[in-house]
Write a protein that holds these residues in place. Structure first.
Motif, mmCIF file in Angstrom:
data_model
loop_
_atom_site.group_PDB
_atom_site.id
_atom_site.type_symbol
_atom_site.label_atom_id
_atom_site.label_comp_id
_atom_site.label_asym_id
_atom_site.label_seq_id
_atom_site.Cartn_x
_atom_site.Cartn_y
_atom_site.Cartn_z
ATOM 1 N N GLY A 5 15.302 -29.232 29.480
ATOM 2 C CA GLY A 5 13.878 -28.887 29.450
ATOM 3 C C GLY A 5 13.451 -28.131 28.202
ATOM 4 N N LEU A 6 12.135 -27.865 28.123
ATOM 5 C CA LEU A 6 11.556 -27.232 26.933
ATOM 6 C C LEU A 6 11.984 -25.770 26.808
ATOM 7 C CD1 LEU A 6 7.988 -28.812 27.083
ATOM 8 C CD2 LEU A 6 9.595 -29.028 25.167
ATOM 9 N N LYS A 50 13.834 -24.449 23.540
ATOM 10 C CA LYS A 50 13.278 -23.349 22.740
ATOM 11 C C LYS A 50 14.340 -22.275 22.510
ATOM 12 C CE LYS A 50 9.177 -20.356 22.817
ATOM 13 N NZ LYS A 50 9.560 -19.793 21.549
ATOM 14 N N LYS A 51 15.163 -21.992 23.527
ATOM 15 C CA LYS A 51 16.238 -20.994 23.367
ATOM 16 C C LYS A 51 17.225 -21.469 22.283
ATOM 17 C CE LYS A 51 16.169 -19.169 28.116
ATOM 18 N NZ LYS A 51 16.829 -19.317 29.443
ATOM 19 N N LEU A 87 8.101 -26.557 16.190
ATOM 20 C CA LEU A 87 8.782 -25.256 16.038
ATOM 21 C C LEU A 87 9.486 -25.242 14.690
ATOM 22 C CD1 LEU A 87 10.317 -24.654 19.606
ATOM 23 C CD2 LEU A 87 8.126 -23.914 18.712
ATOM 24 N N SER A 88 9.517 -24.074 14.041
ATOM 25 C CA SER A 88 9.852 -24.009 12.612
ATOM 26 C C SER A 88 11.274 -24.429 12.256
ATOM 27 C CB SER A 88 9.612 -22.589 12.087
ATOM 28 O OG SER A 88 10.393 -21.691 12.861
ATOM 29 N N SER A 110 23.236 -27.333 26.465
ATOM 30 C CA SER A 110 22.665 -26.014 26.782
ATOM 31 C C SER A 110 22.777 -25.099 25.563
ATOM 32 C CB SER A 110 23.477 -25.386 27.920
ATOM 33 O OG SER A 110 24.829 -25.203 27.468
ATOM 34 N N LEU A 111 22.145 -23.939 25.686
ATOM 35 C CA LEU A 111 22.285 -22.924 24.631
ATOM 36 C C LEU A 111 23.756 -22.513 24.507
ATOM 37 C CD1 LEU A 111 21.269 -20.767 22.646
ATOM 38 C CD2 LEU A 111 20.768 -19.312 24.632
#
Ligand code: 164
Ligand code: MG
Length: 375
Positions: free
Chosen positions: A273-274, A278-279, A312-313, A248-249
């Protein structure tokens, strides 16, 4: 353009696909993969596709194909069908009361992300905020019978232009093997994945790897540890990359705070998940922690999701997303994922950007179950 996503049905396809070559890790050998593909359909019959990365036994984490089926059928699908979704980010919020079971959550959420992107007429990569038109990828090699076999495999993929080589290490198959690889491939981008095969007491031994200019050592210590990894990182020159420890984040934040790792292998299934991936990406961008997208021997739908995330960068390092043909006689997507000189061209069609080959899907499917919205 915002659309309410009104999911009318969810279909679970349980597939069995034989790997082109068995994949050996420190936990054992996989020759055939059984896993779930998920199709969500809206009221217009538009489909979104996801793929679970859970294996049939709980060696990588606590999930299996059977736990996936239970969680999806009894909890996650009913939660999703309860009401419409305005944005895929709502899916992980709705699933939050369900503890863990990240691979089950990610497979269903990924299907909603695909459907959402299609309804927005956007490639999934763009819907996630990715801008890359192509991504650089590496290859992950399982444990081979002999060093000679390993060197042959490395040579094959270096010739094919893959941007980095990932090999497995464990006690008794580490320093000498890496030294031999370096003797033949002094400049190739090289990393080692230990899959928790070591203990903190092995620090002195692992320091011997510092002479080989490895990009990273992945998950050397326990699958649920971040404290000992911080103590080990303080003793090593070589960067530690965490895989299994990061769910997790929150885990990413704690690991970075403690100095447990200098890189993170992001796997969509492992983190739920996405949206969560992303987070983690956005946080690591601020903290300047390099990311790459790990593989779980996915078929084409999972591979497509990995490609979109890798645009994603902060995904600045080559990931594990190799060509479909590395794993499968015939993949379940059209066209298959191909790699040219270590690079994948990001599809610009809406959603995951690859069509699901329903004929091929059917051939590999051993069981199908459809769950409909209760009217
Ligand atoms: O999918 C790929 O090509 C790489 C797969 C891979 O390296 C792994 C999958 C699952 C567990 C491990 O063995 C390893 C990893 O930890 O990254
Ligand atoms: Mg790993």
């Amino acid at each position: 353009m915002t659309h309410e996503i009104n999911i009318h049905s969810v279909t679970l396809y349980r597939l069995r696909m034989a790997l082109n070559a068995p994949f050996t890790t420190s936990f054992g050998t996989i020759a055939e993969k059984e896993f779930f593909v998920i199709e969500v359909q809206d009221e217009e019959g538009e489909s979104g596709w996801g793929e679970s990365v859970a294996f049939t036994s709980p060696w990588y984490n606590e999930e299996t194909v059977k736990t996936n089926e239970h969680m999806l059928e009894d909890f996650l699908i009913p939660l999703l069908l309860e009401k419409t979704v305005r944005h895929p980010d709502e899916v992980s919020e709705r699933f939050a009361p369900i503890r863990r079971n990240n691979m089950a959550k990610a497979a269903l959420e990924g299907a909603v992300w695909d459907l959402y992107a299609k309804k927005q007429q956007l490639p999934l990569a763009r819907a996630l905020g990715g801008e890359k038109q192509e991504i650089e990828v590496g290859i992950s090699l399982g444990i081979q019978k002999t060093v000679q076999d390993l060197l042959k495999q490395i040579d094959r993929y270096v010739q094919e232009g893959y941007k980095r080589i990932k090999v497995k290490i464990k006690p008794g198959w580490d320093v000498k093997v890496i030294r031999e690889i370096r003797r033949h491939f002094p400049d190739t981008l090289l990393m080692a994945d230990a899959n928790s095969a070591y203990r903190l007491e092995d620090a002195e031994h692992l320091k011997a790897l510092d002479e080989f200019n490895l990009m990273m050592i992945e998950q050397p210590l326990a699958h649920d540890d971040i404290v000992d990894h911080a103590k080990l990182q303080a003793q090593l020159e070589t960067p530690i990359c965490l895989d299994e420890s990061i769910h997790s984040l929150e885990d990413a934040k704690k690991s970075i705070e403690l100095g447990s790792c200098k890189m993170i292998n992001v796997k969509i299934g492992r983190v739920g998940g996405l949206t969560e991936a992303k987070k983690i990406h956005d946080y690591c961008q601020v903290k300047n922690i390099p990311l790459w997208c790990g593989g779980m021997l996915e078929a084409g739908i999972g591979r497509a999701h990995n490609i979109a995330l890798t645009t994603l960068s902060q995904f600045v390092l080559p990931g594990d997303t190799a060509a479909s043909s590395r794993y499968w006689q015939k993949d379940i997507i059209e066209p298959e994922v191909t790699v040219h000189n270590g690079t994948i061209k990001v599809p610009d069609k809406p959603g995951i950007g690859y069509e699901v080959d329903r004929g091929q899907l059917e051939k590999y499917t051993v069981e199908t179950k459809t769950y409909k919205q209760k009217l």
